[in-house]
Design a protein around this motif. Structure first.
Motif, short mmCIF file in Angstrom:
data_model
loop_
_atom_site.label_atom_id
_atom_site.label_comp_id
_atom_site.label_asym_id
_atom_site.label_seq_id
_atom_site.Cartn_x
_atom_site.Cartn_y
_atom_site.Cartn_z
N ALA A 1 -43.21 4.63 -3.79
CA ALA A 1 -42.49 5.91 -3.08
C ALA A 1 -42.33 6.77 -4.00
N LEU A 2 -42.05 8.10 -3.76
CA LEU A 2 -41.83 9.09 -4.84
C LEU A 2 -41.11 10.19 -3.81
N SER A 3 -39.58 10.45 -4.14
CA SER A 3 -38.89 11.58 -3.56
C SER A 3 -38.32 12.21 -4.41
N GLY A 4 -38.43 13.62 -4.31
CA GLY A 4 -37.87 14.56 -5.35
C GLY A 4 -38.04 15.93 -5.01
N TYR A 5 -38.16 17.12 -6.01
CA TYR A 5 -38.23 18.34 -5.78
C TYR A 5 -39.22 18.79 -6.84
N ASP B 1 -29.61 15.77 -12.68
CA ASP B 1 -30.10 15.37 -13.93
C ASP B 1 -30.92 14.05 -14.10
N GLY B 2 -30.44 13.31 -12.96
CA GLY B 2 -31.00 11.78 -12.85
C GLY B 2 -32.35 11.82 -12.33
N PHE B 3 -32.87 12.74 -11.77
CA PHE B 3 -34.19 12.77 -11.30
C PHE B 3 -35.32 12.70 -12.53
N PRO B 4 -36.04 11.64 -12.59
CA PRO B 4 -37.13 11.59 -13.72
C PRO B 4 -38.06 12.66 -13.66
N VAL B 5 -38.43 13.38 -14.87
CA VAL B 5 -39.42 14.29 -15.11
C VAL B 5 -40.80 13.72 -15.13
N GLY B 6 -41.84 14.49 -14.33
CA GLY B 6 -43.15 13.64 -14.56
C GLY B 6 -43.77 14.18 -16.17
N GLY B 7 -44.01 12.81 -16.74
CA GLY B 7 -44.66 12.89 -17.88
C GLY B 7 -43.74 13.10 -19.27
N LEU B 8 -42.36 12.96 -18.77
CA LEU B 8 -41.28 13.31 -19.90
C LEU B 8 -40.28 12.25 -20.00
N SER B 9 -39.73 11.93 -18.76
CA SER B 9 -38.59 11.02 -18.89
C SER B 9 -38.50 9.89 -17.74
N LEU C 1 -30.60 6.66 -11.77
CA LEU C 1 -31.84 7.16 -11.18
C LEU C 1 -32.88 6.98 -12.43
N GLN C 2 -32.58 7.41 -13.64
CA GLN C 2 -33.66 7.79 -14.62
C GLN C 2 -34.11 6.29 -14.78
N VAL C 3 -33.55 5.35 -14.95
CA VAL C 3 -34.22 3.81 -15.35
C VAL C 3 -34.31 3.03 -14.05
N SER C 4 -33.79 3.40 -13.08
CA SER C 4 -33.89 2.73 -11.70
C SER C 4 -33.10 1.40 -11.89
N ASP C 5 -31.89 1.35 -12.32
CA ASP C 5 -31.13 0.15 -12.72
C ASP C 5 -30.48 -0.49 -11.24
N ASN C 6 -31.24 -1.58 -11.07
CA ASN C 6 -30.64 -2.25 -9.90
C ASN C 6 -29.04 -2.81 -9.80
N TYR C 7 -29.00 -3.59 -10.95
CA TYR C 7 -27.37 -3.84 -11.16
C TYR C 7 -26.58 -2.63 -10.81
#
Length: 502
Positions: A456-460, A417-425, A332-338
């Motif tokens: 797209a952007l989905s989160g909390y 923990d896999g959701f990227p954080v805006g401006g940070l990760s 989720l963090q790096v959006s790894d397709n493989y």
């Protein structure tokens, strides 16, 4: 004889007129002036020398006391209270739908062609706070990985690890490298503190050489590879050839180095087109080096031998991957397709389905339904989001995020923990830096999705009143490269973060 007393000898007569260098009869002895001057000179020189030598006899001066360090450098008398977010309270006010809409609607503005749909819900109650075509099926891009994360955590479990092992072959002198789903293998030693490279082929080779030596096996060794865990086409026909050529994805195998990358630090460009054989060739080289001192000679050239390993054969050696939870978070963090496609196939295998694209899409749909997430009109062409044939609605995504954040199945919490954080990760690390979106930096946590005409952007996010909100915004048919579209998504999420919408 003349007697010396440490001074010039005394004379019994004058050697010159008065005032000369001699002595006058009746006068006491006198020092000659040159000697007096010499003595004074010696005294002048002796004083500094004595000052230099004296400390050796009397010791150095007592050290001066050091000044006390400033208060902020001193050990605290008491421990500070933990600096953490207070627990969310169910009593925090729920934003008004009209107020939320008034904030989000103007922010979600398209730059060029295309349209945005979106949904915002109160996480605890499920109340819809914003809805713009939220039930419409859309191409979701990499937001689809959220669905794959749910399926992997439900079927495999957060603590499950994938095993890469070596077993004896059916013929003498054969060893079989068996792929067990770990596509994050390292070429070198295992790195237990890492997710990528948690298991290493050098470590596996060394363990294999030790096992062969302990069994008294010497001589020629032939390496085979069994990658039969995955079935069907290695390349999904729904993927565009341009994406494959650009390295967005590669043929799928149940073992690979660096998520099928030539270098773990380089995540773009060409990829191995046969990741299993590339990993097996690396293992062969490592086994050759490890076995050199044990009387083992490893033959050149790996052969593919599907089914060469017997199911109940004891392993000579094995290494284990990072946990499924850790791999899901990396995905989720790096959006790894493989990695996403691998997770889908491993979830399929865990439920008795074939390790194919069809098995992967089937298990994701089934697990969403079992988790209580509506699957009406859901269409899956892959499980990483690269295919344009996928169809998911914004409302389905908000329900997925709700299930992860507060749902009854606590196994899904591992994905938070896999959701990227805006401006940070992760894939949001370079966003939320301008005046219009900086209010969401560090607060917005969301999965991104990007294709040529899709965003797209989905989160909390927790709003200003302490209420947990979930959201999903999806743009389709967008003008490629239009800079304002990502900012529109980020502005909308930032509006939620600052919302005291009552």
């Amino acid at each position: 004889m003349t007697k010396t007393t440490g001074r010039e000898p005394l004379r019994a007569h004058r050697s010159g007129p008065r005032g000369g260098l001699g002595q006058v009869a009746g006068e006491g002895p006198r020092r000659p002036w040159p000697l007096v001057l010499a003595a004074l000179l010696l005294l002048v020189l002796a004083v500094p020398g004595a000052l230099l030598v004296a400390p050796g006899f009397i010791g150095p001066d007592a050290p001066q006391p050091k000044p006390a360090p400033p208060a902020w450098q001193q050990a605290p008398a008491t421990l500070s209270a933990p600096q953490v977010l207070a627990p969310l309270q169910a009593s925090a006010p729920v934003p008004l739908q009209a107020a939320v809409t008034a904030q989000v609607e103007p922010a979600l503005k398209v730059d060029g062609g295309g349209t945005f749909t979106g949904t915002v819900q109160d996480a605890l109650t499920g109340q819809v706070l914003f809805d713009r075509g939220g039930a419409e099926s859309r191409v979701p891009a990499s937001n689809l990985k959220l669905l794959t994360a749910v399926a992997a955590l439900r079927t495999l479990g957060p603590d499950h690890r994938f095993t890469t092992k070596v077993v004896p072959g059916t013929a003498a002198g054969q060893v079989v490298l068996v792929g067990g789903g770990d596509v994050l293998l390292a070429a070198g030693e295992s790195q237990p503190e890492q997710v990528m490279g948690h298991a290493g082929l050098a470590t596996l080779a060394a363990l294999t050489a030790q096992a062969l030596q302990a069994a008294g096996i010497t001589g020629d060794i032939k390496v085979l590879v069994d990658d039969s865990l995955f079935t069907g086409p290695a390349l999904n026909p729904n993927w565009q050839s341009g994406d494959v050529e650009a390295g967005e994805i590669a043929p799928l195998y149940p073992l690979a180095l660096n998520s099928a990358r030539l270098n773990p630090a380089v995540t773009t460009g060409p990829r191995p087109q046969d990741a299993a054989m590339a990993a097996a060739a690396e293992f062969e080289a490592r086994l050759r080096a490890a076995g050199a001192g044990a009387g083992l000679t490893v033959a050149a050239g790996v052969e593919r031998s599907p089914g060469a390993s017997q199911p109940n054969t004891a392993a000579l050696a094995a290494v284990e991957s990072a946990t499924v939870a850790e791999q899901v978070n990396l995905m989720l963090q790096v959006s790894d397709n493989y990695l996403a496609e691998t997770m889908g196939r491993m979830a399929a295998v865990a439920t008795g389905r074939p390790g194919s694209n069809e098995g992967a899409t089937a298990v994701v749909s089934a697990e969403l339904a079992a988790a209580g997430i509506p699957t009406d009109a859901l269409k899956l062409a892959d499980v990483c989001g690269l295919a344009m044939g996928n169809q998911v609605s914004a409302r389905q995504f908000t329900e997925v995020v709700r299930a992860i954040a507060i749902g009854a199945d606590t196994r899904l919490r591992a994905a938070l923990d896999g959701f990227p954080v805006g401006g940070l990760s992760g894939t949001l690390d370079a966003r939320y830096g301008d005046a219009a979106t900086s209010g969401g930096a560090g607060l917005v946590r969301a999965k991104t999705g990007t294709l040529n005409t899709v965003l797209a952007l989905s989160g909390y996010v927790v709003d200003a009143d302490g209420r947990l909100l979930v959201f999903s915004f999806i743009g389709n048919g967008l003008t490629p490269g239009a800079a304002g579209n990502k900012e529109a998504l980020d502005r909308a999420a930032t509006a939620l973060a600052g919302c005291g919408c009552r």
